[in-house]
Design a protein around this motif. Structure first.
Motif, PDB file in Angstrom:
ATOM      1  N   PHE A  39       0.844  -1.207   0.000  1.00 29.68           N
ATOM      2  CA  PHE A  39       0.000   0.000   0.000  1.00 29.68           C
ATOM      3  C   PHE A  39       0.874   1.250   0.000  1.00 29.68           C
ATOM      4  O   PHE A  39       0.636   2.203  -0.754  1.00 29.68           O
ATOM      5  N   MET A  40       1.913   1.256   0.852  1.00 32.09           N
ATOM      6  CA  MET A  40       2.784   2.416   0.927  1.00 32.09           C
ATOM      7  C   MET A  40       3.683   2.514  -0.303  1.00 32.09           C
ATOM      8  O   MET A  40       4.080   3.608  -0.707  1.00 32.09           O
ATOM      9  N   ALA A  41       3.993   1.373  -0.919  1.00 32.45           N
ATOM     10  CA  ALA A  41       4.742   1.412  -2.177  1.00 32.45           C
ATOM     11  C   ALA A  41       3.920   2.125  -3.253  1.00 32.45           C
ATOM     12  O   ALA A  41       4.461   2.907  -4.054  1.00 32.45           O
ATOM     13  N   GLU A  42       2.628   1.875  -3.270  1.00 38.92           N
ATOM     14  CA  GLU A  42       1.761   2.544  -4.240  1.00 38.92           C
ATOM     15  C   GLU A  42       1.672   4.040  -3.952  1.00 38.92           C
ATOM     16  O   GLU A  42       1.641   4.864  -4.884  1.00 38.92           O
ATOM     17  N   VAL A  43       1.647   4.412  -2.668  1.00 44.04           N
ATOM     18  CA  VAL A  43       1.688   5.833  -2.310  1.00 44.04           C
ATOM     19  C   VAL A  43       2.991   6.452  -2.790  1.00 44.04           C
ATOM     20  O   VAL A  43       3.007   7.568  -3.333  1.00 44.04           O
ATOM     21  N   ALA A  44       4.097   5.734  -2.610  1.00 47.36           N
ATOM     22  CA  ALA A  44       5.396   6.230  -3.068  1.00 47.36           C
ATOM     23  C   ALA A  44       5.380   6.498  -4.571  1.00 47.36           C
ATOM     24  O   ALA A  44       5.895   7.520  -5.045  1.00 47.36           O
ATOM     25  N   ASP A  45       4.781   5.598  -5.319  1.00 51.23           N
ATOM     26  CA  ASP A  45       4.708   5.783  -6.769  1.00 51.23           C
ATOM     27  C   ASP A  45       3.854   6.997  -7.126  1.00 51.23           C
ATOM     28  O   ASP A  45       4.139   7.710  -8.101  1.00 51.23           O
ATOM     29  N   ARG A  46       2.827   7.248  -6.364  1.00 46.15           N
ATOM     30  CA  ARG A  46       1.998   8.432  -6.608  1.00 46.15           C
ATOM     31  C   ARG A  46       2.761   9.721  -6.291  1.00 46.15           C
ATOM     32  O   ARG A  46       2.595  10.734  -6.988  1.00 46.15           O
ATOM     33  N   ILE A  47       3.586   9.691  -5.256  1.00 48.16           N
ATOM     34  CA  ILE A  47       4.387  10.864  -4.916  1.00 48.16           C
ATOM     35  C   ILE A  47       5.394  11.136  -6.032  1.00 48.16           C
ATOM     36  O   ILE A  47       5.594  12.271  -6.457  1.00 48.16           O
ATOM     37  N   GLY A  48       6.046  10.087  -6.495  1.00 46.73           N
ATOM     38  CA  GLY A  48       6.893  10.179  -7.671  1.00 46.73           C
ATOM     39  C   GLY A  48       8.166  10.977  -7.500  1.00 46.73           C
ATOM     40  O   GLY A  48       8.572  11.697  -8.406  1.00 46.73           O
ATOM     41  N   MET A  49       8.822  10.868  -6.343  1.00 45.08           N
ATOM     42  CA  MET A  49      10.077  11.605  -6.129  1.00 45.08           C
ATOM     43  C   MET A  49      11.259  10.791  -6.635  1.00 45.08           C
ATOM     44  O   MET A  49      11.579   9.733  -6.094  1.00 45.08           O
ATOM     45  N   ASN A  50      11.930  11.299  -7.665  1.00 41.09           N
ATOM     46  CA  ASN A  50      13.065  10.594  -8.244  1.00 41.09           C
ATOM     47  C   ASN A  50      14.223  10.506  -7.254  1.00 41.09           C
ATOM     48  O   ASN A  50      14.535  11.472  -6.557  1.00 41.09           O
ATOM     49  N   GLY A  51      14.836   9.333  -7.185  1.00 41.71           N
ATOM     50  CA  GLY A  51      16.024   9.152  -6.364  1.00 41.71           C
ATOM     51  C   GLY A  51      15.768   8.781  -4.923  1.00 41.71           C
ATOM     52  O   GLY A  51      16.711   8.479  -4.187  1.00 41.71           O
ATOM     53  N   ALA A  52      14.517   8.814  -4.491  1.00 42.45           N
ATOM     54  CA  ALA A  52      14.211   8.492  -3.093  1.00 42.45           C
ATOM     55  C   ALA A  52      14.162   6.983  -2.892  1.00 42.45           C
ATOM     56  O   ALA A  52      13.782   6.225  -3.792  1.00 42.45           O
ATOM     57  N   GLY A  53      14.548   6.556  -1.712  1.00 46.92           N
ATOM     58  CA  GLY A  53      14.415   5.165  -1.331  1.00 46.92           C
ATOM     59  C   GLY A  53      13.376   5.032  -0.237  1.00 46.92           C
ATOM     60  O   GLY A  53      13.268   5.904   0.632  1.00 46.92           O
ATOM     61  N   TYR A  54      12.612   3.959  -0.283  1.00 46.74           N
ATOM     62  CA  TYR A  54      11.560   3.726   0.708  1.00 46.74           C
ATOM     63  C   TYR A  54      11.843   2.438   1.465  1.00 46.74           C
ATOM     64  O   TYR A  54      12.238   1.431   0.865  1.00 46.74           O
ATOM     65  N   VAL A  55      11.642   2.492   2.765  1.00 48.48           N
ATOM     66  CA  VAL A  55      11.736   1.316   3.626  1.00 48.48           C
ATOM     67  C   VAL A  55      10.342   1.079   4.185  1.00 48.48           C
ATOM     68  O   VAL A  55       9.747   1.972   4.815  1.00 48.48           O
ATOM     69  N   LEU A  56       9.810  -0.118   3.936  1.00 47.98           N
ATOM     70  CA  LEU A  56       8.397  -0.404   4.197  1.00 47.98           C
ATOM     71  C   LEU A  56       8.264  -1.549   5.204  1.00 47.98           C
ATOM     72  O   LEU A  56       8.342  -2.723   4.830  1.00 47.98           O
ATOM     73  N   PRO A  57       8.057  -1.232   6.480  1.00 46.12           N
ATOM     74  CA  PRO A  57       7.885  -2.296   7.475  1.00 46.12           C
ATOM     75  C   PRO A  57       6.532  -2.970   7.346  1.00 46.12           C
ATOM     76  O   PRO A  57       5.582  -2.401   6.799  1.00 46.12           O
ATOM     77  N   ARG A  58       6.447  -4.173   7.874  1.00 43.75           N
ATOM     78  CA  ARG A  58       5.214  -4.958   7.831  1.00 43.75           C
ATOM     79  C   ARG A  58       4.761  -5.287   9.259  1.00 43.75           C
ATOM     80  O   ARG A  58       5.522  -5.843  10.047  1.00 43.75           O
ATOM     81  N   ALA A  59       3.521  -4.946   9.581  1.00 42.71           N
ATOM     82  CA  ALA A  59       2.964  -5.290  10.883  1.00 42.71           C
ATOM     83  C   ALA A  59       2.551  -6.757  10.915  1.00 42.71           C
ATOM     84  O   ALA A  59       2.008  -7.278   9.930  1.00 42.71           O
ATOM     85  N   GLU A  60       2.801  -7.398  12.022  1.00 41.66           N
ATOM     86  CA  GLU A  60       2.319  -8.761  12.214  1.00 41.66           C
ATOM     87  C   GLU A  60       0.795  -8.768  12.130  1.00 41.66           C
ATOM     88  O   GLU A  60       0.105  -7.953  12.767  1.00 41.66           O
ATOM     89  N   SER A  61       0.242  -9.670  11.314  1.00 41.88           N
ATOM     90  CA  SER A  61      -1.213  -9.794  11.132  1.00 41.88           C
ATOM     91  C   SER A  61      -1.848  -8.482  10.670  1.00 41.88           C
ATOM     92  O   SER A  61      -3.020  -8.210  10.954  1.00 41.88           O
TER      93      SER A  61
END
Length: 218
Positions: A39-61
């Motif tokens: 979900f947050m990866a899709e938000v990142a794509d919508r933001i569209g900032m070139n060169g940025a890196g995203y770290v996406l943690p996952r909640a248990e359950s």
């Protein structure tokens, strides 16, 4: 390796650029209840900032803690402490790998925004910036914080919400905004009238402006 903290049993995903050490910004992006890192990866794509890196943690359950964020804190334990510890562990690992807080932005939506608001206000640690989308600090009552009045030293913080959101009361978002201001953050609050509990295009534009402000400051 399994740990006693269930939120640390899965490594965060990466999205965007692979080389986090040299990325101009690294965004630690925390999903909401019932969501996944994608979900947050899709938000990142919508933001569209070139060169940025995203770290996406996952909640248990798919949940960082079980009850409403407005419940007494004890009703969300031990999951809340595990979630806060997971955030701290992930950010500490980033710093150890060569991604300092000055290049790290915290981004959260809904339950993720609540978690990050609580983490920042408890710790008083300063990062490149924060975007807290439809969330506020936890607990049934408004409260003050032990961290000093200048702890955030002008850190840019964006808070967004809807006056019609049924999950996050506007009063709590205002109280959270005031807490960040009192601790020295440079805060922008955006309130719209969207009836949906989501991240609309206007909010994405505000996030993009925040990221532009951070990169210009650096």
């Amino acid at each position: 390796m399994m740990t006693s903290n269930p939120h640390l049993n899965t490594e965060p995903l990466q999205h965007g650029v692979d080389d986090l050490v040299h990325a101009p910004l690294v965004i630690y992006a925390v999903h909401g209840r019932g969501q996944q890192p994608q979900f947050m990866a899709e938000v990142a794509d919508r933001i569209g900032m070139n060169g940025a890196g995203y770290v996406l943690p996952r909640a248990e359950s798919a949940s960082w803690y079980p009850e409403s964020f407005l419940k007494p804190l004890a009703e969300n334990e031990p999951s809340l402490s595990h979630a806060l510890d997971a955030v701290d562990t992930h950010l500490s690992r980033l710093a150890a790998q060569g991604v300092p807080p000055e290049r790290t932005v915290l981004l959260g939506f809904s339950q993720g925004a609540c978690l990050l608001a609580e983490y920042l206000l408890r710790s008083g640690r300063c990062y490149a910036g924060a975007a807290l989308l439809t969330g506020g600090y936890l607990g049934p009552d408004e409260k003050s914080w032990a961290t000093g009045p200048g702890a955030f030293d002008g850190m840019p913080v964006l808070l967004t919400t809807s006056a019609r959101d049924t999950w996050v009361p506007l009063a709590r978002v205002h109280a959270t905004t005031e807490s960040f201001v009192e601790l020295g953050a440079s805060v922008r609050l955006h309130v719209d009238d969207d009836p949906e509990h989501h991240i609309n295009d206007d909010v994405v534009s505000h996030i993009r402006r925040l990221f532009d402000t951070i990169t210009t400051r650096r």
